[in-house]
Design a protein around this motif. Structure first.
Motif, PDB file in Angstrom:
ATOM      1  N   LEU A  47      56.778  45.182  40.696  1.00  0.00           N
ATOM      2  CA  LEU A  47      55.385  45.156  40.532  1.00  0.00           C
ATOM      3  C   LEU A  47      54.163  44.710  41.210  1.00  0.00           C
ATOM      4  O   LEU A  47      53.519  45.452  42.063  1.00  0.00           O
ATOM      5  CB  LEU A  47      54.821  44.889  39.065  1.00  0.00           C
ATOM      6  N   SER A  48      54.450  43.507  41.704  1.00  0.00           N
ATOM      7  CA  SER A  48      53.598  42.936  42.719  1.00  0.00           C
ATOM      8  C   SER A  48      54.222  43.563  44.185  1.00  0.00           C
ATOM      9  O   SER A  48      53.087  43.816  44.930  1.00  0.00           O
ATOM     10  CB  SER A  48      53.843  41.578  42.807  1.00  0.00           C
ATOM     11  N   GLY A  49      55.397  43.659  44.409  1.00  0.00           N
ATOM     12  CA  GLY A  49      55.593  44.311  45.701  1.00  0.00           C
ATOM     13  C   GLY A  49      54.966  45.656  45.878  1.00  0.00           C
ATOM     14  O   GLY A  49      54.545  45.919  47.112  1.00  0.00           O
ATOM     15  N   ILE A  50      55.072  46.582  44.868  1.00  0.00           N
ATOM     16  CA  ILE A  50      54.525  47.873  45.214  1.00  0.00           C
ATOM     17  C   ILE A  50      52.980  47.851  45.191  1.00  0.00           C
ATOM     18  O   ILE A  50      52.427  48.382  46.056  1.00  0.00           O
ATOM     19  CB  ILE A  50      54.779  48.909  43.986  1.00  0.00           C
ATOM     20  N   LEU A  51      52.134  46.945  44.074  1.00  0.00           N
ATOM     21  CA  LEU A  51      50.935  47.090  44.237  1.00  0.00           C
ATOM     22  C   LEU A  51      50.186  46.559  45.398  1.00  0.00           C
ATOM     23  O   LEU A  51      49.241  47.168  45.991  1.00  0.00           O
ATOM     24  CB  LEU A  51      50.195  46.417  43.049  1.00  0.00           C
ATOM     25  N   CYS A  52      50.690  45.314  45.553  1.00  0.00           N
ATOM     26  CA  CYS A  52      50.160  44.780  47.018  1.00  0.00           C
ATOM     27  C   CYS A  52      50.465  45.444  48.385  1.00  0.00           C
ATOM     28  O   CYS A  52      49.503  45.532  48.967  1.00  0.00           O
ATOM     29  CB  CYS A  52      50.845  43.243  47.258  1.00  0.00           C
ATOM     30  N   THR A  53      51.568  46.352  48.383  1.00  0.00           N
ATOM     31  CA  THR A  53      51.684  46.993  49.738  1.00  0.00           C
ATOM     32  C   THR A  53      50.789  48.295  49.557  1.00  0.00           C
ATOM     33  O   THR A  53      50.441  48.631  50.684  1.00  0.00           O
ATOM     34  CB  THR A  53      53.155  47.635  49.686  1.00  0.00           C
ATOM     35  N   VAL A  54      50.545  48.951  48.548  1.00  0.00           N
ATOM     36  CA  VAL A  54      49.587  49.882  48.532  1.00  0.00           C
ATOM     37  C   VAL A  54      48.345  49.591  48.784  1.00  0.00           C
ATOM     38  O   VAL A  54      47.682  50.122  49.436  1.00  0.00           O
ATOM     39  CB  VAL A  54      49.746  50.739  47.163  1.00  0.00           C
ATOM     40  N   LEU A  55      47.953  48.478  48.306  1.00  0.00           N
ATOM     41  CA  LEU A  55      46.340  47.821  48.572  1.00  0.00           C
ATOM     42  C   LEU A  55      46.499  47.578  49.966  1.00  0.00           C
ATOM     43  O   LEU A  55      45.322  47.861  50.704  1.00  0.00           O
ATOM     44  CB  LEU A  55      46.201  46.438  47.836  1.00  0.00           C
ATOM     45  N   ALA A  56      47.452  46.947  50.860  1.00  0.00           N
ATOM     46  CA  ALA A  56      47.436  46.753  51.985  1.00  0.00           C
ATOM     47  C   ALA A  56      47.197  47.749  52.813  1.00  0.00           C
ATOM     48  O   ALA A  56      46.448  47.895  53.990  1.00  0.00           O
ATOM     49  CB  ALA A  56      48.589  45.882  52.281  1.00  0.00           C
ATOM     50  N   VAL A  57      48.031  49.069  52.603  1.00  0.00           N
ATOM     51  CA  VAL A  57      47.802  50.213  53.265  1.00  0.00           C
ATOM     52  C   VAL A  57      46.424  50.765  53.287  1.00  0.00           C
ATOM     53  O   VAL A  57      45.696  51.310  54.222  1.00  0.00           O
ATOM     54  CB  VAL A  57      48.756  51.303  52.926  1.00  0.00           C
ATOM     55  N   ILE A  58      45.705  50.752  52.184  1.00  0.00           N
ATOM     56  CA  ILE A  58      44.424  51.256  52.094  1.00  0.00           C
ATOM     57  C   ILE A  58      43.360  50.151  52.722  1.00  0.00           C
ATOM     58  O   ILE A  58      42.543  50.941  53.369  1.00  0.00           O
ATOM     59  CB  ILE A  58      43.883  51.205  50.538  1.00  0.00           C
ATOM     60  N   LYS A  59      43.740  48.973  52.742  1.00  0.00           N
ATOM     61  CA  LYS A  59      42.796  48.117  53.788  1.00  0.00           C
ATOM     62  C   LYS A  59      43.021  48.182  55.075  1.00  0.00           C
ATOM     63  O   LYS A  59      41.860  48.239  55.582  1.00  0.00           O
ATOM     64  CB  LYS A  59      43.076  46.536  52.966  1.00  0.00           C
ATOM     65  N   PHE A  60      44.205  48.641  55.434  1.00  0.00           N
ATOM     66  CA  PHE A  60      44.261  48.699  56.879  1.00  0.00           C
ATOM     67  C   PHE A  60      43.535  49.938  57.430  1.00  0.00           C
ATOM     68  O   PHE A  60      42.914  50.196  58.481  1.00  0.00           O
ATOM     69  CB  PHE A  60      45.807  48.850  57.196  1.00  0.00           C
ATOM     70  N   MET A  61      43.594  50.969  56.464  1.00  0.00           N
ATOM     71  CA  MET A  61      42.762  52.304  56.879  1.00  0.00           C
ATOM     72  C   MET A  61      41.520  52.192  56.882  1.00  0.00           C
ATOM     73  O   MET A  61      40.748  52.441  57.722  1.00  0.00           O
ATOM     74  CB  MET A  61      43.324  53.229  55.836  1.00  0.00           C
ATOM     75  N   LEU A  62      40.844  51.627  55.904  1.00  0.00           N
ATOM     76  CA  LEU A  62      39.302  51.193  55.987  1.00  0.00           C
ATOM     77  C   LEU A  62      38.937  50.386  57.116  1.00  0.00           C
ATOM     78  O   LEU A  62      37.830  50.363  57.590  1.00  0.00           O
ATOM     79  CB  LEU A  62      38.988  50.465  54.544  1.00  0.00           C
ATOM     80  N   GLY A  63      39.851  49.334  57.426  1.00  0.00           N
ATOM     81  CA  GLY A  63      39.651  48.438  58.327  1.00  0.00           C
ATOM     82  C   GLY A  63      39.449  49.081  59.644  1.00  0.00           C
ATOM     83  O   GLY A  63      38.573  48.793  60.671  1.00  0.00           O
ATOM     84  N   LYS A  64      40.291  49.739  59.974  1.00  0.00           N
ATOM     85  CA  LYS A  64      40.568  50.816  61.291  1.00  0.00           C
ATOM     86  C   LYS A  64      39.279  51.792  61.420  1.00  0.00           C
ATOM     87  O   LYS A  64      38.536  51.588  62.529  1.00  0.00           O
ATOM     88  CB  LYS A  64      41.664  51.678  61.308  1.00  0.00           C
TER      89      LYS A  64
END
Length: 263
Positions: free
Chosen positions: A169-186
């Protein structure tokens, strides 16, 4: 009048061409030049890429993602701390600490984008990054100390379904959040958002590493050190990122501090 060296009884000398007066900078011009210099150094690149309504739309999305990240990672931190205490897992402890760090970093991002007028503020951005760098250093030290302690004591992790569920659960959720944050940060050219995404990505990796080390230990008990070794590696990675962040951002905070006078 004709210069004195002109010979007499000749045609009058042509008038000398007027010399342009030297252009002296006025106080207003000097002030404006300093103002625009501060503006150029005090704004992020997103100010030239995004229209005002687009910037505000992405700012609101960053706030929503930060709130979701806080709620999710706080729940994961509690579950991971429970696993760490019950199963003596260094990776679980490392993930729990990283999840707590993720909560704090998301809170900092909330502060970063709480002011709608400062969506492009470089000074506010750099301050957020400096705070994140300090938190990274402190958390990495705790993670490494705990992992080294478990390695020295030869603590053997236990494996059960609860550990598996938390890891996946933690691996999937944290990875999804990371991708979204990377996109917004860019899009927003925000180092703080990208750093928050990096922290979420580390959390996802640590979640899967808990599953990996537990599975390896289940089939081969001689590889008991894998769990603690991953904890040390993750801690050192966070420490290096924190150092790099401080080296990059502290000088920029000093360079852009005058811009706050114009905000």
């Amino acid at each position: 009048p004709c210069p004195s060296d002109c010979p007499p009884q000749t045609a009058p000398c042509p008038p000398a061409a007027p010399q342009p007066a030297p252009l002296l900078p006025t106080r207003a011009a000097i002030y404006c030049s300093y103002f625009f210099a501060y503006c150029l150094s005090g704004l992020l690149e997103s100010s030239t890429r995004l229209k005002p309504h687009e910037a505000q739309s992405y700012r609101k999305k960053a706030l929503w993602v930060s709130w979701v990240s806080i709620i999710v990672t706080l729940a994961l931190a509690v579950a991971a701390f429970t696993v760490s205490v019950m199963r003596y897992s260094a990776s679980s402890f490392g993930f729990a600490f990283d999840a707590t760090l993720d909560v704090l970093s998301s809170v900092i991002v909330l502060w970063r984008y709480s002011n709608a007028a400062a969506v492009h503020s470089a000074h506010r951005e750099y301050i957020a990054c400096v705070i994140l760098g300090v938190i990274f250093l402190l958390s990495s030290i705790c993670i490494v100390i705990k992992a080294i302690h478990d390695l020295a004591k030869k603590v053997l992790p236990e494996v059960d379904d609860f550990l598996y569920s938390v890891s996946v659960l933690s691996g999937i959720l944290c990875t999804v959040l990371a991708v979204i944050k990377f996109m917004l940060g860019k899009v927003l050219t925000s180092r703080a958002l990208i750093t928050d995404g990096f922290n979420s990505l580390v959390g996802g990796i640590m979640g899967f590493s808990i599953l990996l080390s537990a599975e390896v230990f289940k089939h081969n008990s001689s590889v008991w050190f894998l769990d603690g070794s991953i904890g040390v590696l993750i801690g050192l990675t966070i420490f290096a990122y924190g150092i790099k962040l401080l080296i990059d951002m502290v000088p920029r905070v000093r360079q852009t501090r005058h811009y706050e006078m114009f905000e």
